[in-house]
Structures are given as C-alpha cells and as structure tokens.
Design a protein around this motif. Sequence first.
Motif, PDB file in Angstrom:
ATOM      1  N   ILE A   7     -13.591  21.884 -49.418  1.00 60.39           N
ATOM      2  CA  ILE A   7     -13.695  22.882 -50.484  1.00 60.39           C
ATOM      3  C   ILE A   7     -12.667  22.594 -51.574  1.00 60.39           C
ATOM      4  CG2 ILE A   7     -12.143  24.546 -49.364  1.00 60.39           C
ATOM      5  CD1 ILE A   7     -14.078  26.757 -50.430  1.00 60.39           C
ATOM      6  N   GLU A   8     -13.053  22.856 -52.794  1.00 57.58           N
ATOM      7  CA  GLU A   8     -12.159  22.727 -53.946  1.00 57.58           C
ATOM      8  C   GLU A   8     -12.048  24.095 -54.597  1.00 57.58           C
ATOM      9  OE1 GLU A   8     -13.846  19.678 -56.448  1.00 57.58           O
ATOM     10  OE2 GLU A   8     -13.752  18.178 -54.845  1.00 57.58           O
ATOM     11  N   LYS A  10     -12.665  25.098 -57.467  1.00 61.28           N
ATOM     12  CA  LYS A  10     -13.828  25.433 -58.296  1.00 61.28           C
ATOM     13  C   LYS A  10     -14.996  25.999 -57.478  1.00 61.28           C
ATOM     14  CE  LYS A  10     -15.967  20.888 -58.010  1.00 61.28           C
ATOM     15  NZ  LYS A  10     -16.518  19.754 -58.697  1.00 61.28           N
ATOM     16  N   ASP A  11     -14.964  25.851 -56.148  1.00 58.34           N
ATOM     17  CA  ASP A  11     -16.042  26.314 -55.277  1.00 58.34           C
ATOM     18  C   ASP A  11     -15.887  27.780 -54.857  1.00 58.34           C
ATOM     19  OD1 ASP A  11     -17.105  23.655 -55.183  1.00 58.34           O
ATOM     20  OD2 ASP A  11     -15.640  23.177 -53.612  1.00 58.34           O
ATOM     21  N   ASN A  12     -14.732  28.382 -55.117  1.00 57.37           N
ATOM     22  CA  ASN A  12     -14.465  29.731 -54.615  1.00 57.37           C
ATOM     23  C   ASN A  12     -15.572  30.731 -54.929  1.00 57.37           C
ATOM     24  OD1 ASN A  12     -12.034  29.263 -53.291  1.00 57.37           O
ATOM     25  ND2 ASN A  12     -10.797  29.681 -55.104  1.00 57.37           N
ATOM     26  N   VAL A  15     -19.196  29.848 -53.258  1.00 54.09           N
ATOM     27  CA  VAL A  15     -19.225  30.013 -51.804  1.00 54.09           C
ATOM     28  C   VAL A  15     -19.208  31.505 -51.450  1.00 54.09           C
ATOM     29  CG1 VAL A  15     -18.021  29.583 -49.630  1.00 54.09           C
ATOM     30  CG2 VAL A  15     -18.273  27.743 -51.299  1.00 54.09           C
ATOM     31  N   TYR A  44     -10.542  28.519 -50.981  1.00 54.90           N
ATOM     32  CA  TYR A  44      -9.775  27.286 -51.155  1.00 54.90           C
ATOM     33  C   TYR A  44      -8.318  27.509 -50.740  1.00 54.90           C
ATOM     34  CZ  TYR A  44      -7.131  23.530 -53.274  1.00 54.90           C
ATOM     35  OH  TYR A  44      -6.254  22.493 -53.460  1.00 54.90           O
ATOM     36  N   VAL A  56     -17.856  22.063 -47.802  1.00 53.91           N
ATOM     37  CA  VAL A  56     -19.065  22.494 -48.503  1.00 53.91           C
ATOM     38  C   VAL A  56     -20.067  21.352 -48.513  1.00 53.91           C
ATOM     39  CG1 VAL A  56     -17.885  24.185 -49.969  1.00 53.91           C
ATOM     40  CG2 VAL A  56     -18.196  21.852 -50.796  1.00 53.91           C
ATOM     41  N   GLU A  58     -22.993  19.751 -50.862  1.00 55.83           N
ATOM     42  CA  GLU A  58     -23.407  19.699 -52.255  1.00 55.83           C
ATOM     43  C   GLU A  58     -24.706  18.897 -52.321  1.00 55.83           C
ATOM     44  OE1 GLU A  58     -20.256  19.403 -55.655  1.00 55.83           O
ATOM     45  OE2 GLU A  58     -20.979  17.390 -55.167  1.00 55.83           O
ATOM     46  N   ARG A  62     -24.956  20.732 -56.741  1.00 54.56           N
ATOM     47  CA  ARG A  62     -24.929  22.186 -56.541  1.00 54.56           C
ATOM     48  C   ARG A  62     -24.504  22.492 -55.100  1.00 54.56           C
ATOM     49  NH1 ARG A  62     -29.971  25.566 -55.199  1.00 54.56           N
ATOM     50  NH2 ARG A  62     -29.302  27.679 -55.622  1.00 54.56           N
ATOM     51  N   VAL A  63     -23.527  23.384 -54.930  1.00 51.34           N
ATOM     52  CA  VAL A  63     -23.083  23.773 -53.592  1.00 51.34           C
ATOM     53  C   VAL A  63     -24.195  24.597 -52.939  1.00 51.34           C
ATOM     54  CG1 VAL A  63     -21.401  25.106 -52.262  1.00 51.34           C
ATOM     55  CG2 VAL A  63     -20.636  23.688 -54.179  1.00 51.34           C
ATOM     56  N   GLY A  66     -21.614  26.048 -46.679  1.00 49.75           N
ATOM     57  CA  GLY A  66     -20.313  25.629 -46.205  1.00 49.75           C
ATOM     58  C   GLY A  66     -19.994  26.197 -44.841  1.00 49.75           C
TER      59      GLY A  66
END
Length: 157
Positions: A7-8, A10-12, A15, A44, A56, A58, A62-63, A66
């Motif tokens: 996870i990064e 930017k994924d918060n 997700v 994250y 996650v 992708e 696109r996610v 996760g």
Amino acid sequence: MVKMRSIEEKDNQVVGEIVQASLKSRGLNLPGTAYFDPYLFSLYDYYQELKRSYWVLEKDGRVIGGCGIGPFGESETVGELQKLYIRDEEQGSGYAHLLMGKALDFAEEHYKSCYIDTFASLKEANKLYEKYGFKKLNAPIKGSEHNACDTWFYKEF
C-alpha cells in the motif's frame, strides 16, 4: 494484468471506499465492523509499524482490492488477517487467492497463528478461509475489536 504491491499513501482513500462499499452492499455497515475503523482511511500509516503489512491489487492502473496482516490486539504471537476486500465487480477471478498467499506467508514469518473475525453470511469468504487451513471457532478470541462479527476463524502455523 494484475499487479500486487505494498500500500502507498495515495491508496488510502480508494481502499477505504472499497471496504465501505463492500460492507454496505451486504448490509454490514454496522458499528463494530471495519466500516467504522478509525484508521480505515489512513491504512498506509497504520501498516508502517513492525509486523504489519498491507498489499493492494492494481488492475490497469486501478486499485481493485487489498489485504493486510497485523497484530491481534496486544498479542505478540497472534496475527490477524485484516481487511481482505475485492471490488464486487472483480470477485470470482482468483484475486483473493493472490492476496491470501502473500498475507499468510507474511503472517507465518511474524506470528505463530492467525485470526479472522467475519460474518456467517459471507459464505464465499468463509470457504476461502477454510481452504487455507483456518478452523472455525465457537466464539471470538478475547480482544477482538469487531464485536458485531458472528463468525471467527483461527489458523496455527
């Protein structure tokens, strides 16, 4: 093409939205579920501590889902499978198996056992857990945060 990665930051948001949409679509947007976890939209940061990790999937940038592993409560030896969610439209393609394999490898490296709390109504998810060697419990392990759940699984390594 599906890619798994850690996870990064930017994924918060995405997700958190996937988790909430999944629970809401099943009528499980209840207090005492992951829907209301205080760190749901800051995963994250939560997974940067020792013995925690979240991955996650992708697809085409696109996610789509996760899954994480973290400590169960205050235990040093029990890990917890956390927030395994796949977008509804992407389910049935084996993506949960990718995440389970990665998560359980990590859990086995850091813990002696793994715990999951869930719902009986999530039949497909429960079959998945059993396929990976989890045994159904009659009651939750003391310390569970998700007190709305009615089904619990445990796996020793």
